[in-house]
Write a protein that holds these residues in place. Structure first.
Motif, mmCIF file in Angstrom:
data_model
loop_
_atom_site.group_PDB
_atom_site.id
_atom_site.type_symbol
_atom_site.label_atom_id
_atom_site.label_comp_id
_atom_site.label_asym_id
_atom_site.label_seq_id
_atom_site.Cartn_x
_atom_site.Cartn_y
_atom_site.Cartn_z
ATOM 1 N N GLN A 181 12.983 -79.691 -55.635
ATOM 2 C CA GLN A 181 12.619 -78.174 -55.026
ATOM 3 C C GLN A 181 11.591 -77.932 -55.739
ATOM 4 O O GLN A 181 11.923 -77.777 -57.192
ATOM 5 C CB GLN A 181 13.995 -77.394 -54.734
ATOM 6 N N GLU A 182 10.704 -77.149 -55.064
ATOM 7 C CA GLU A 182 9.662 -76.357 -55.939
ATOM 8 C C GLU A 182 9.561 -75.007 -55.447
ATOM 9 O O GLU A 182 9.451 -74.756 -54.261
ATOM 10 C CB GLU A 182 8.195 -77.110 -56.082
ATOM 11 N N ARG A 183 9.261 -73.989 -56.283
ATOM 12 C CA ARG A 183 9.159 -72.514 -55.653
ATOM 13 C C ARG A 183 7.874 -72.052 -56.365
ATOM 14 O O ARG A 183 7.546 -72.284 -57.551
ATOM 15 C CB ARG A 183 10.279 -71.610 -56.121
ATOM 16 N N THR A 184 7.025 -71.524 -55.574
ATOM 17 C CA THR A 184 5.547 -70.768 -56.172
ATOM 18 C C THR A 184 5.825 -69.304 -55.849
ATOM 19 O O THR A 184 6.085 -68.823 -54.886
ATOM 20 C CB THR A 184 4.558 -71.499 -55.307
ATOM 21 N N GLU A 185 5.349 -68.662 -56.936
ATOM 22 C CA GLU A 185 5.531 -67.346 -56.929
ATOM 23 C C GLU A 185 4.179 -66.629 -57.482
ATOM 24 O O GLU A 185 3.489 -67.199 -58.430
ATOM 25 C CB GLU A 185 6.591 -66.850 -57.704
ATOM 26 N N PRO A 186 3.652 -65.643 -56.881
ATOM 27 C CA PRO A 186 2.442 -64.995 -57.456
ATOM 28 C C PRO A 186 2.507 -64.653 -59.047
ATOM 29 O O PRO A 186 3.606 -64.180 -59.327
ATOM 30 C CB PRO A 186 2.516 -63.781 -56.706
ATOM 31 N N ARG A 187 1.465 -64.925 -59.762
ATOM 32 C CA ARG A 187 1.766 -64.538 -61.322
ATOM 33 C C ARG A 187 1.162 -63.129 -61.370
ATOM 34 O O ARG A 187 -0.082 -62.918 -60.766
ATOM 35 C CB ARG A 187 0.931 -65.550 -62.045
ATOM 36 N N ARG A 188 1.655 -62.202 -62.061
ATOM 37 C CA ARG A 188 1.371 -61.012 -61.965
ATOM 38 C C ARG A 188 0.900 -61.004 -63.516
ATOM 39 O O ARG A 188 1.557 -61.474 -64.491
ATOM 40 C CB ARG A 188 2.645 -60.063 -61.715
ATOM 41 N N PRO A 189 -0.110 -60.092 -63.825
ATOM 42 C CA PRO A 189 -0.732 -59.811 -65.105
ATOM 43 C C PRO A 189 0.546 -59.122 -65.854
ATOM 44 O O PRO A 189 1.168 -58.321 -65.446
ATOM 45 C CB PRO A 189 -1.901 -59.369 -64.944
ATOM 46 N N ARG A 190 0.559 -59.498 -67.378
ATOM 47 C CA ARG A 190 1.803 -58.607 -68.066
ATOM 48 C C ARG A 190 1.071 -57.302 -68.468
ATOM 49 O O ARG A 190 -0.135 -57.510 -68.873
ATOM 50 C CB ARG A 190 2.216 -59.428 -69.223
ATOM 51 N N ARG A 191 1.692 -56.387 -68.297
ATOM 52 C CA ARG A 191 1.438 -55.149 -69.015
ATOM 53 C C ARG A 191 2.071 -54.896 -70.322
ATOM 54 O O ARG A 191 3.110 -55.450 -70.659
ATOM 55 C CB ARG A 191 2.225 -53.970 -67.917
ATOM 56 N N PRO A 192 0.943 -54.373 -71.129
ATOM 57 C CA PRO A 192 1.796 -54.276 -72.446
ATOM 58 C C PRO A 192 2.888 -53.343 -72.497
ATOM 59 O O PRO A 192 3.144 -52.513 -71.626
ATOM 60 C CB PRO A 192 0.585 -53.614 -73.024
ATOM 61 N N ASP A 193 3.680 -53.721 -73.094
ATOM 62 C CA ASP A 193 5.125 -53.138 -73.467
ATOM 63 C C ASP A 193 4.885 -51.885 -74.499
ATOM 64 O O ASP A 193 4.550 -52.126 -75.601
ATOM 65 C CB ASP A 193 6.251 -53.939 -74.145
ATOM 66 N N PRO A 194 5.030 -50.696 -73.834
ATOM 67 C CA PRO A 194 4.862 -49.346 -74.858
ATOM 68 C C PRO A 194 5.852 -49.465 -75.983
ATOM 69 O O PRO A 194 5.379 -48.835 -76.988
ATOM 70 C CB PRO A 194 4.717 -48.333 -74.046
ATOM 71 N N ARG A 195 6.920 -50.012 -75.923
ATOM 72 C CA ARG A 195 7.958 -49.858 -76.835
ATOM 73 C C ARG A 195 7.599 -51.014 -78.146
ATOM 74 O O ARG A 195 7.803 -50.208 -79.222
ATOM 75 C CB ARG A 195 9.244 -50.664 -76.360
ATOM 76 N N LEU A 196 6.765 -52.072 -77.902
ATOM 77 C CA LEU A 196 5.935 -52.534 -79.040
ATOM 78 C C LEU A 196 5.172 -51.817 -80.043
ATOM 79 O O LEU A 196 5.126 -51.936 -81.232
ATOM 80 C CB LEU A 196 5.209 -53.797 -78.615
ATOM 81 N N ASP A 197 4.504 -50.830 -79.320
ATOM 82 C CA ASP A 197 3.584 -49.881 -80.057
ATOM 83 C C ASP A 197 4.501 -48.918 -80.753
ATOM 84 O O ASP A 197 4.240 -48.622 -82.172
ATOM 85 C CB ASP A 197 2.851 -48.833 -79.116
ATOM 86 N N ARG A 198 5.493 -48.527 -80.517
ATOM 87 C CA ARG A 198 6.653 -47.642 -81.025
ATOM 88 C C ARG A 198 7.146 -48.281 -82.281
ATOM 89 O O ARG A 198 7.190 -48.029 -83.389
ATOM 90 C CB ARG A 198 7.559 -46.985 -80.092
#
Length: 87
Positions: A59-76
């Motif tokens: 079985q295969e499933r195809t899902e739209p790939r959404r661009p990753r948003r930067p995680d603001p926690r990483l900046d902190r």
């Protein structure tokens, strides 16, 4: 990740893609199904399970790939780490 420029075709994996429109010696064409996909980036998930030598499923499933948003926690965390030495 799978990048498409438009519609795709589902087919039996036993057939070569170039042979989808080649008639079998006994007549008939390989089974195929057109899938309407908009152009874009897709994440593909797949699983293959066997119950025994004669019974299996893939079985295969195809899902739209959404661009990753930067995680603001990483900046902190980076700022907190930079200031960890007391300065």
């Amino acid at each position: 990740m799978w990048i498409t420029d438009g519609p795709a075709v589902l087919m039996d994996s036993a057939e070569a893609g170039a042979e989808l429109n080649v008639e079998y010696p006994g007549g008939g064409l390989p089974v195929q199904a057109g899938i309407s996909l908009p152009p874009g980036r897709w994440r593909v998930r797949a699983v293959h399970t066997e119950a025994d030598e004669e019974n299996w499923i893939g079985q295969e499933r195809t899902e739209p790939r959404r661009p990753r948003r930067p995680d603001p926690r990483l900046d902190r965390l980076t700022c907190d780490f930079a200031g960890h030495d007391g300065t």
